[in-house]
Design a protein around this motif. Structure first.
Motif, PDB file in Angstrom:
ATOM      1  N   SER A 179       0.837  -1.197   0.000  1.00 45.22           N
ATOM      2  CA  SER A 179       0.000   0.000   0.000  1.00 45.22           C
ATOM      3  C   SER A 179       0.875   1.251   0.000  1.00 45.22           C
ATOM      4  CB  SER A 179      -0.918   0.005   1.226  1.00 45.22           C
ATOM      5  OG  SER A 179      -1.638   1.203   1.339  1.00 45.22           O
ATOM      6  N   GLY A 180       0.442   2.283  -0.690  1.00 42.30           N
ATOM      7  CA  GLY A 180       1.208   3.528  -0.675  1.00 42.30           C
ATOM      8  C   GLY A 180       0.952   4.349  -1.912  1.00 42.30           C
ATOM      9  N   PRO A 181       1.686   5.434  -2.044  1.00 38.89           N
ATOM     10  CA  PRO A 181       2.791   5.885  -1.189  1.00 38.89           C
ATOM     11  C   PRO A 181       2.310   6.511   0.112  1.00 38.89           C
ATOM     12  CG  PRO A 181       2.452   7.437  -2.981  1.00 38.89           C
ATOM     13  CD  PRO A 181       1.521   6.302  -3.224  1.00 38.89           C
ATOM     14  N   GLY A 182       3.024   6.235   1.194  1.00 38.02           N
ATOM     15  CA  GLY A 182       2.689   6.763   2.500  1.00 38.02           C
ATOM     16  C   GLY A 182       3.435   5.999   3.567  1.00 38.02           C
ATOM     17  N   LEU A 183       3.262   6.431   4.826  1.00 36.58           N
ATOM     18  CA  LEU A 183       3.919   5.764   5.942  1.00 36.58           C
ATOM     19  C   LEU A 183       2.987   4.762   6.593  1.00 36.58           C
ATOM     20  CD1 LEU A 183       6.425   5.474   7.690  1.00 36.58           C
ATOM     21  CD2 LEU A 183       5.590   7.359   9.124  1.00 36.58           C
ATOM     22  N   PHE A 184       1.939   5.250   7.274  1.00 32.44           N
ATOM     23  CA  PHE A 184       0.984   4.355   7.913  1.00 32.44           C
ATOM     24  C   PHE A 184      -0.185   4.067   6.969  1.00 32.44           C
ATOM     25  CE2 PHE A 184       2.998   5.848  11.823  1.00 32.44           C
ATOM     26  CZ  PHE A 184       3.008   4.695  12.603  1.00 32.44           C
ATOM     27  N   PRO A 185      -0.620   2.821   6.882  1.00 31.57           N
ATOM     28  CA  PRO A 185      -1.867   2.534   6.179  1.00 31.57           C
ATOM     29  C   PRO A 185      -3.051   2.779   7.115  1.00 31.57           C
ATOM     30  CG  PRO A 185      -0.939   0.491   6.996  1.00 31.57           C
ATOM     31  CD  PRO A 185       0.025   1.598   7.388  1.00 31.57           C
ATOM     32  N   GLU A 186      -4.244   2.677   6.600  1.00 40.76           N
ATOM     33  CA  GLU A 186      -5.422   2.810   7.448  1.00 40.76           C
ATOM     34  C   GLU A 186      -5.567   1.579   8.331  1.00 40.76           C
ATOM     35  OE1 GLU A 186      -8.871   3.521   5.126  1.00 40.76           O
ATOM     36  OE2 GLU A 186      -8.183   5.460   4.351  1.00 40.76           O
ATOM     37  N   GLY A 187      -6.218   1.760   9.472  1.00 40.72           N
ATOM     38  CA  GLY A 187      -6.520   0.635  10.343  1.00 40.72           C
ATOM     39  C   GLY A 187      -5.520   0.460  11.470  1.00 40.72           C
ATOM     40  N   HIS A 188      -5.598  -0.711  12.107  1.00 43.42           N
ATOM     41  CA  HIS A 188      -4.781  -1.013  13.280  1.00 43.42           C
ATOM     42  C   HIS A 188      -4.090  -2.356  13.100  1.00 43.42           C
ATOM     43  CE1 HIS A 188      -7.848   1.847  14.594  1.00 43.42           C
ATOM     44  NE2 HIS A 188      -6.981   2.247  15.508  1.00 43.42           N
ATOM     45  N   ALA A 189      -3.020  -2.568  13.853  1.00 34.69           N
ATOM     46  CA  ALA A 189      -2.251  -3.801  13.722  1.00 34.69           C
ATOM     47  C   ALA A 189      -1.776  -4.277  15.079  1.00 34.69           C
ATOM     48  CB  ALA A 189      -1.053  -3.579  12.792  1.00 34.69           C
ATOM     49  N   ASP A 190      -1.493  -5.572  15.155  1.00 32.89           N
ATOM     50  CA  ASP A 190      -0.942  -6.165  16.372  1.00 32.89           C
ATOM     51  C   ASP A 190       0.563  -5.941  16.466  1.00 32.89           C
ATOM     52  OD1 ASP A 190      -3.474  -7.668  17.140  1.00 32.89           O
ATOM     53  OD2 ASP A 190      -3.069  -8.510  15.146  1.00 32.89           O
ATOM     54  N   LEU A 191       1.194  -5.750  15.319  1.00 33.09           N
ATOM     55  CA  LEU A 191       2.641  -5.529  15.268  1.00 33.09           C
ATOM     56  C   LEU A 191       2.929  -4.541  14.146  1.00 33.09           C
ATOM     57  CD1 LEU A 191       5.576  -6.223  16.063  1.00 33.09           C
ATOM     58  CD2 LEU A 191       5.468  -8.134  14.442  1.00 33.09           C
ATOM     59  N   ILE A 192       3.693  -3.504  14.468  1.00 38.38           N
ATOM     60  CA  ILE A 192       4.081  -2.511  13.470  1.00 38.38           C
ATOM     61  C   ILE A 192       5.601  -2.409  13.475  1.00 38.38           C
ATOM     62  CG2 ILE A 192       3.877  -0.124  12.697  1.00 38.38           C
ATOM     63  CD1 ILE A 192       1.194   0.030  14.106  1.00 38.38           C
ATOM     64  N   VAL A 193       6.200  -2.731  12.343  1.00 35.95           N
ATOM     65  CA  VAL A 193       7.653  -2.780  12.212  1.00 35.95           C
ATOM     66  C   VAL A 193       8.120  -1.612  11.350  1.00 35.95           C
ATOM     67  CG1 VAL A 193       9.597  -4.130  11.334  1.00 35.95           C
ATOM     68  CG2 VAL A 193       7.689  -5.286  12.470  1.00 35.95           C
ATOM     69  N   CYS A 194       9.199  -0.977  11.781  1.00 36.02           N
ATOM     70  CA  CYS A 194       9.761   0.131  10.997  1.00 36.02           C
ATOM     71  C   CYS A 194      11.282   0.086  11.074  1.00 36.02           C
ATOM     72  CB  CYS A 194       9.240   1.480  11.509  1.00 36.02           C
ATOM     73  SG  CYS A 194       9.796   2.899  10.536  1.00 36.02           S
ATOM     74  N   ASN A 195      11.905   0.087   9.918  1.00 36.59           N
ATOM     75  CA  ASN A 195      13.366   0.148   9.814  1.00 36.59           C
ATOM     76  C   ASN A 195      13.710   1.421   9.042  1.00 36.59           C
ATOM     77  OD1 ASN A 195      16.131  -0.525   9.688  1.00 36.59           O
ATOM     78  ND2 ASN A 195      15.838  -1.608   7.752  1.00 36.59           N
ATOM     79  N   PRO A 196      13.666   2.592   9.706  1.00 39.44           N
ATOM     80  CA  PRO A 196      13.884   3.849   8.987  1.00 39.44           C
ATOM     81  C   PRO A 196      15.340   4.019   8.604  1.00 39.44           C
ATOM     82  CG  PRO A 196      13.781   4.278  11.334  1.00 39.44           C
ATOM     83  CD  PRO A 196      13.485   2.805  11.153  1.00 39.44           C
ATOM     84  N   PRO A 197      15.627   4.925   7.658  1.00 44.50           N
ATOM     85  CA  PRO A 197      17.035   5.240   7.374  1.00 44.50           C
ATOM     86  C   PRO A 197      17.746   5.657   8.658  1.00 44.50           C
ATOM     87  CG  PRO A 197      15.593   6.232   5.744  1.00 44.50           C
ATOM     88  CD  PRO A 197      14.707   5.696   6.808  1.00 44.50           C
ATOM     89  N   TRP A 198      18.997   5.244   8.805  1.00 44.32           N
ATOM     90  CA  TRP A 198      19.657   5.324  10.107  1.00 44.32           C
ATOM     91  C   TRP A 198      20.375   6.643  10.369  1.00 44.32           C
ATOM     92  CZ3 TRP A 198      22.032  -0.285   9.844  1.00 44.32           C
ATOM     93  CH2 TRP A 198      20.999  -1.210  10.034  1.00 44.32           C
ATOM     94  N   LEU A 199      20.623   7.433   9.337  1.00 49.40           N
ATOM     95  CA  LEU A 199      21.402   8.655   9.533  1.00 49.40           C
ATOM     96  C   LEU A 199      20.537   9.888   9.259  1.00 49.40           C
ATOM     97  CD1 LEU A 199      24.759   7.594   7.840  1.00 49.40           C
ATOM     98  CD2 LEU A 199      24.175   7.569  10.271  1.00 49.40           C
ATOM     99  N   PRO A 200      20.418  10.799  10.243  1.00 47.92           N
ATOM    100  CA  PRO A 200      19.547  11.972  10.101  1.00 47.92           C
ATOM    101  C   PRO A 200      20.186  13.094   9.288  1.00 47.92           C
ATOM    102  CG  PRO A 200      20.550  11.983  12.263  1.00 47.92           C
ATOM    103  CD  PRO A 200      21.022  10.723  11.593  1.00 47.92           C
ATOM    104  N   THR A 201      20.449  12.810   8.033  1.00 48.51           N
ATOM    105  CA  THR A 201      21.106  13.764   7.147  1.00 48.51           C
ATOM    106  C   THR A 201      20.376  13.769   5.812  1.00 48.51           C
ATOM    107  OG1 THR A 201      23.239  13.298   8.199  1.00 48.51           O
ATOM    108  CG2 THR A 201      23.311  14.385   6.071  1.00 48.51           C
ATOM    109  N   ARG A 202      20.452  14.891   5.121  1.00 50.05           N
ATOM    110  CA  ARG A 202      19.737  15.041   3.857  1.00 50.05           C
ATOM    111  C   ARG A 202      20.369  14.165   2.773  1.00 50.05           C
ATOM    112  NH1 ARG A 202      20.371  18.067  -0.663  1.00 50.05           N
ATOM    113  NH2 ARG A 202      22.242  19.046   0.213  1.00 50.05           N
ATOM    114  N   PRO A 203      19.581  13.335   2.082  1.00 51.81           N
ATOM    115  CA  PRO A 203      20.121  12.569   0.959  1.00 51.81           C
ATOM    116  C   PRO A 203      20.389  13.488  -0.219  1.00 51.81           C
ATOM    117  CG  PRO A 203      17.753  12.221   1.125  1.00 51.81           C
ATOM    118  CD  PRO A 203      18.151  13.037   2.323  1.00 51.81           C
ATOM    119  N   THR A 204      21.380  13.137  -1.020  1.00 56.51           N
ATOM    120  CA  THR A 204      21.701  13.941  -2.198  1.00 56.51           C
ATOM    121  C   THR A 204      21.117  13.341  -3.470  1.00 56.51           C
ATOM    122  OG1 THR A 204      23.794  12.750  -2.472  1.00 56.51           O
ATOM    123  CG2 THR A 204      23.834  14.774  -1.166  1.00 56.51           C
ATOM    124  N   SER A 205      20.443  12.195  -3.366  1.00 56.20           N
ATOM    125  CA  SER A 205      19.811  11.575  -4.522  1.00 56.20           C
ATOM    126  C   SER A 205      18.706  10.648  -4.022  1.00 56.20           C
ATOM    127  CB  SER A 205      20.824  10.781  -5.348  1.00 56.20           C
ATOM    128  OG  SER A 205      21.291   9.658  -4.609  1.00 56.20           O
TER     129      SER A 205
END
Length: 375
Positions: free
Chosen positions: A252-278
């Motif tokens: 589903s997307g584009p987006g972060l959260f889909p509609e509804g609720h879940a028993d488990l929500i997993v997120c592996n975000p990008p690890w470095l808080p810096t602006r990407p250049t591409s």
């Protein structure tokens, strides 16, 4: 549409300009061939002149390598502070990409690369760029990345936790670092997710869909995988189909959260808080930790009673001085979340042992953690 112009003999010519990292159209472009020396090419590229190659393909690759060696001779500045070393390293990498990006090639209106000894790149370009829109000029360095991505897409990446291969697309973060996949594969599921007939999980920022596949293989009845990248969504759908998991994985997307609720929500975000250049760097860099904070602040509203959120995050940003542990804990507390457990693992990738890497001190100390969070 951006257009690039050049002169062949006395004839003025032009074509579409395309750059995956949004590089601007070169202000000046000259034709180059096998007679061009590496020193001349390097000097002109540093001055901002683009070189449209019309010689032998293999000679073009050798010229690109020679230009790279000339860049690497100039050792980048270093600092005793890892945060400064990181930014110096990024600046050096950006300069390298900018200079090497000045060696260009012309793709015909069906993506044919009409150079001597050139490979057939039509399928690779079709997968990355979509249907052709006329003759197009791209950087040779980018085209080599497109060719490499096509090979990865064909061969896939072995994922031991799945006992099979995942096939990444161009611009989608490949699961070459198995430690974060293993964390999701072996951490005990929360009790709320153990009802295999009704359990639901969300995989936020799914990329190739590898974690969604792991959760489905672990028995989760329904996994909703989201991403902001259209390429990632297409990649995740294709992998779910390859693994015969389309009855359990919904992309589903584009987006972060889909509609509804879940028993488990997993997120592996990008690890470095810096602006990407591409676009390609979006799997690694998360400006101002936007995705991380989006996951934390939205988690409670999407969890079912007894559910858990699993945050998979490296502490590399902490070792580089880009984020502190206290800032992460404060963000968790501000989102009214509680840490149930934290499961750690050390990196196994080759760069963590590469002593020539300017960021080796930080990489060798890195720990990847799975944070179990509840509302």
């Amino acid at each position: 549409m951006s257009t690039i112009h050049w002169t062949t003999g006395t004839a003025q010519q032009s074509a579409r300009w395309h750059s995956e990292n949004a590089a601007p159209v070169p202000r000046r472009t000259v034709v180059a061939d096998d007679r061009m020396k590496a020193n001349t090419a390097y000097r002109q590229a540093c001055e901002g002149t683009a070189l449209l190659w019309q010689g032998d393909f293999h000679n073009a690759r050798q010229l690109l390598q020679a230009m790279g060696r000339r860049i690497d001779r100039k050792t980048p500045s270093s600092s005793t502070y890892l945060s400064e070393s990181f930014h110096l390293h990024r600046r050096s990498s950006s300069h390298r990409a900018r200079v090497l990006g000045k060696l260009l090639v012309l793709l015909d209106d069906d993506y044919t690369l009409a150079l001597r000894r050139a490979p057939d790149v039509r399928q690779a370009c079709l997968e990355t760029y979509g249907p052709p829109k006329g003759p197009t000029v791209v950087a040779l360095r980018e085209l080599l990345g497109v060719i490499g991505a096509h090979q990865w897409r064909l061969k896939g990446v072995d994922v031991p936790a799945l006992g099979t291969r995942i096939h990444p697309h161009y611009g989608v973060f490949a699961p070459v670092r198995g430690e974060y996949v293993d964390l999701v594969a072996h951490t005990p599921l929360p009790p709320a997710a153990l009802n295999y007939h009704t359990s639901t999980a969300f995989d936020l920022g799914t990329g190739t869909g590898v974690l969604a596949a792991v959760l489905a293989r672990r028995g989760i009845n329904r996994v909703v995988a989201t991403d902001i990248s259209p390429r990632a969504l297409a990649c995740a759908r294709e992998n779910a189909h390859r693994l015969a998991l389309t009855d359990r994985i919904e992309v589903s997307g584009p987006g972060l959260f889909p509609e509804g609720h879940a028993d488990l929500i997993v997120c592996n975000p990008p690890w470095l808080p810096t602006r990407p250049t591409s676009l390609i760097e979006q799997g690694v860099y998360d400006p101002d930790s936007t995705m991380l904070h989006g996951f934390l602040t939205g988690l409670s509203a999407h969890l079912r009673p007894g559910g858990e959120g699993w945050l998979i995050l490296s502490d590399l940003a902490e070792h580089l001085g880009l984020r502190t542990r206290q800032q992460l804990l404060d963000a968790i507390q501000t989102a009214h979340l509680r840490v149930v457990d934290k499961i750690d693992t050390k990196p196994r990738h080759p760069r963590s042992k590469d002593t020539t890497d300017p960021l080796h001190t930080a990489r060798s100390a890195e720990t990847t953690s799975l944070w179990r969070l509840t509302a």
